[in-house]
Design a protein around this motif. Structure first.
Motif, PDB file in Angstrom:
ATOM      1  N   GLU A 255      -1.149  16.567  -8.535  1.00 18.80           N
ATOM      2  CA  GLU A 255      -0.496  16.288  -7.469  1.00 18.80           C
ATOM      3  C   GLU A 255      -1.332  16.235  -6.174  1.00 18.80           C
ATOM      4  OE1 GLU A 255       3.043  18.192  -4.660  1.00 18.80           O
ATOM      5  OE2 GLU A 255       3.196  18.373  -6.633  1.00 18.80           O
ATOM      6  N   GLU A 256      -2.550  17.302  -6.229  1.00 19.47           N
ATOM      7  CA  GLU A 256      -3.266  17.398  -4.989  1.00 19.47           C
ATOM      8  C   GLU A 256      -4.433  16.279  -5.020  1.00 19.47           C
ATOM      9  OE1 GLU A 256      -2.626  19.916  -7.488  1.00 19.47           O
ATOM     10  OE2 GLU A 256      -1.584  21.298  -6.210  1.00 19.47           O
ATOM     11  N   GLU A 257      -4.863  15.960  -6.220  1.00 22.93           N
ATOM     12  CA  GLU A 257      -5.916  14.541  -6.626  1.00 22.93           C
ATOM     13  C   GLU A 257      -4.941  13.541  -5.790  1.00 22.93           C
ATOM     14  OE1 GLU A 257      -8.470  15.966 -10.284  1.00 22.93           O
ATOM     15  OE2 GLU A 257      -6.449  14.990 -10.484  1.00 22.93           O
ATOM     16  N   PHE A 258      -3.830  13.304  -6.007  1.00 22.08           N
ATOM     17  CA  PHE A 258      -3.038  11.992  -5.622  1.00 22.08           C
ATOM     18  C   PHE A 258      -2.800  12.233  -3.872  1.00 22.08           C
ATOM     19  CE2 PHE A 258      -0.798  11.357  -9.768  1.00 22.08           C
ATOM     20  CZ  PHE A 258      -1.441  10.038 -10.150  1.00 22.08           C
ATOM     21  N   LEU A 259      -2.707  13.325  -3.589  1.00 19.99           N
ATOM     22  CA  LEU A 259      -2.380  13.628  -2.040  1.00 19.99           C
ATOM     23  C   LEU A 259      -3.969  13.265  -1.524  1.00 19.99           C
ATOM     24  CD1 LEU A 259      -0.588  16.696  -1.558  1.00 19.99           C
ATOM     25  CD2 LEU A 259       0.031  14.498  -0.825  1.00 19.99           C
ATOM     26  N   GLU A 260      -5.090  13.694  -2.013  1.00 20.35           N
ATOM     27  CA  GLU A 260      -6.300  13.369  -1.546  1.00 20.35           C
ATOM     28  C   GLU A 260      -6.765  11.795  -1.336  1.00 20.35           C
ATOM     29  OE1 GLU A 260     -10.897  13.252  -1.444  1.00 20.35           O
ATOM     30  OE2 GLU A 260      -9.542  12.633  -2.955  1.00 20.35           O
ATOM     31  N   THR A 261      -6.535  11.004  -2.628  1.00 18.26           N
ATOM     32  CA  THR A 261      -6.654   9.894  -2.607  1.00 18.26           C
ATOM     33  C   THR A 261      -5.709   9.024  -1.762  1.00 18.26           C
ATOM     34  OG1 THR A 261      -7.526   8.242  -4.276  1.00 18.26           O
ATOM     35  CG2 THR A 261      -5.298   9.203  -4.704  1.00 18.26           C
ATOM     36  N   LEU A 262      -4.458   9.466  -1.596  1.00 22.12           N
ATOM     37  CA  LEU A 262      -3.517   8.835  -0.708  1.00 22.12           C
ATOM     38  C   LEU A 262      -4.007   8.908   0.560  1.00 22.12           C
ATOM     39  CD1 LEU A 262      -0.191   9.849  -2.270  1.00 22.12           C
ATOM     40  CD2 LEU A 262      -0.916   7.389  -2.166  1.00 22.12           C
TER      41      LEU A 262
ATOM     42  N   LYS B 238       0.914  -1.226   0.070  1.00 21.21           N
ATOM     43  CA  LYS B 238      -0.050  -0.124  -0.043  1.00 21.21           C
ATOM     44  C   LYS B 238       0.812   1.285  -0.148  1.00 21.21           C
ATOM     45  CE  LYS B 238      -3.771  -1.953   2.500  1.00 21.21           C
ATOM     46  NZ  LYS B 238      -4.877  -2.022   3.801  1.00 21.21           N
ATOM     47  N   CYS B 239       0.393   2.334  -0.689  1.00 23.32           N
ATOM     48  CA  CYS B 239       0.896   3.627  -0.751  1.00 23.32           C
ATOM     49  C   CYS B 239       0.611   4.420   0.588  1.00 23.32           C
ATOM     50  CB  CYS B 239       0.785   4.199  -2.023  1.00 23.32           C
ATOM     51  SG  CYS B 239       1.298   3.426  -3.447  1.00 23.32           S
ATOM     52  N   THR B 240       1.702   5.517   0.697  1.00 21.64           N
ATOM     53  CA  THR B 240       1.571   6.388   1.664  1.00 21.64           C
ATOM     54  C   THR B 240       1.843   7.949   1.292  1.00 21.64           C
ATOM     55  OG1 THR B 240       3.921   6.496   2.568  1.00 21.64           O
ATOM     56  CG2 THR B 240       2.426   5.030   3.521  1.00 21.64           C
ATOM     57  N   LYS B 241       1.719   8.959   1.740  1.00 28.59           N
ATOM     58  CA  LYS B 241       2.119  10.297   1.027  1.00 28.59           C
ATOM     59  C   LYS B 241       3.482  10.386   0.866  1.00 28.59           C
ATOM     60  CE  LYS B 241       0.072  12.546   4.387  1.00 28.59           C
ATOM     61  NZ  LYS B 241      -0.365  13.525   5.313  1.00 28.59           N
ATOM     62  N   ASP B 242       4.267   9.728   1.378  1.00 21.71           N
ATOM     63  CA  ASP B 242       5.751   9.744   1.256  1.00 21.71           C
ATOM     64  C   ASP B 242       6.016   9.292  -0.243  1.00 21.71           C
ATOM     65  OD1 ASP B 242       6.192  10.768   3.568  1.00 21.71           O
ATOM     66  OD2 ASP B 242       6.724   8.891   4.451  1.00 21.71           O
TER      67      ASP B 242
END
Length: 202
Positions: A73-80, A42-46
């Motif tokens: 980038e904002e969408e990735f952060l939100e989904t992460l 699984k992924c994290t914000k890092d």
């Protein structure tokens, strides 16, 4: 250790993990007989810089830009922070990223565009994006990502999965149909792009 050979019908894919859970090592063989090992977790914000770099790498290799919708980038952060996000690594390098948007009130949930009720949105998940590094295509990583998303969707009690795919992207069309999706409709989305809306019941 558990070994699961059901991920694809056409390639040898072994998932080796305790109780079949992430993280795990995956051994994939392509049609040429080459065997590669990938670490899936699984992924994290890092992981955001690696995700952005991989997306850019994939975009540069596409035959046409309209078959792929870039995630910001904002969408990735939100989904992460809120969804199910996984990645595959070859050594230390990320070579696949995939995410599934959960049944929650976000504009990125396709149910809002399809006129779903709040109850339907809560019970449905969105197979949002999957991209694979060009040098490891052919090892079944797209179908592998879908297999993990299927497991997660069932575990949270989702009734339906929704996805979109460009009709001009035959490889992705084959992968999503092989995963049990059906064509629900064809419409303009994402600012006028031609897309097939795909659905699957659990």
């Amino acid at each position: 250790m558990q070994y699961d050979r059901r991920v694809t019908k056409h390639r040898l894919v072994n998932i080796r993990a305790r109780h079949g859970r992430l993280p795990c090592l995956v051994h994939c063989r392509n049609r040429k007989g080459e065997l590669r090992r990938f670490f899936v977790r699984k992924c994290t914000k890092d992981d955001l810089p690696a995700i952005m770099a991989l997306q850019e790498d994939v975009m540069l290799q596409l035959p046409r830009e309209d078959i792929f919708v870039v995630t910001t980038e904002e969408e990735f952060l939100e989904t992460l922070e809120n969804d199910f996000c996984i990645a595959a690594f070859s050594g230390r390098r990320m070579v696949m990223f995939s995410n599934m948007i959960l049944g929650r009130p976000t504009p990125r949930h396709l149910g809002f565009q399809l006129g779903y009720s709040e109850e339907q949105i809560v019970k449905s998940v969105i197979y949002d994006t999957t991209f694979v590094a060009p040098d490891v295509r052919g090892f079944g990583l797209q179908r592998l990502a879908a297999w993990f998303k299927d497991r997660e969707a069932r575990s949270i009690g989702a009734a339906e999965a929704i996805a979109t795919v460009s009709p001009m992207n035959p490889a992705s069309c084959r992968n999503i149909l092989a995963n049990g999706f059906r064509v629900d409709s064809r419409r303009e989305m994402y600012g006028g792009l031609d897309r097939l809306v795909m659905k699957k019941d659990f």
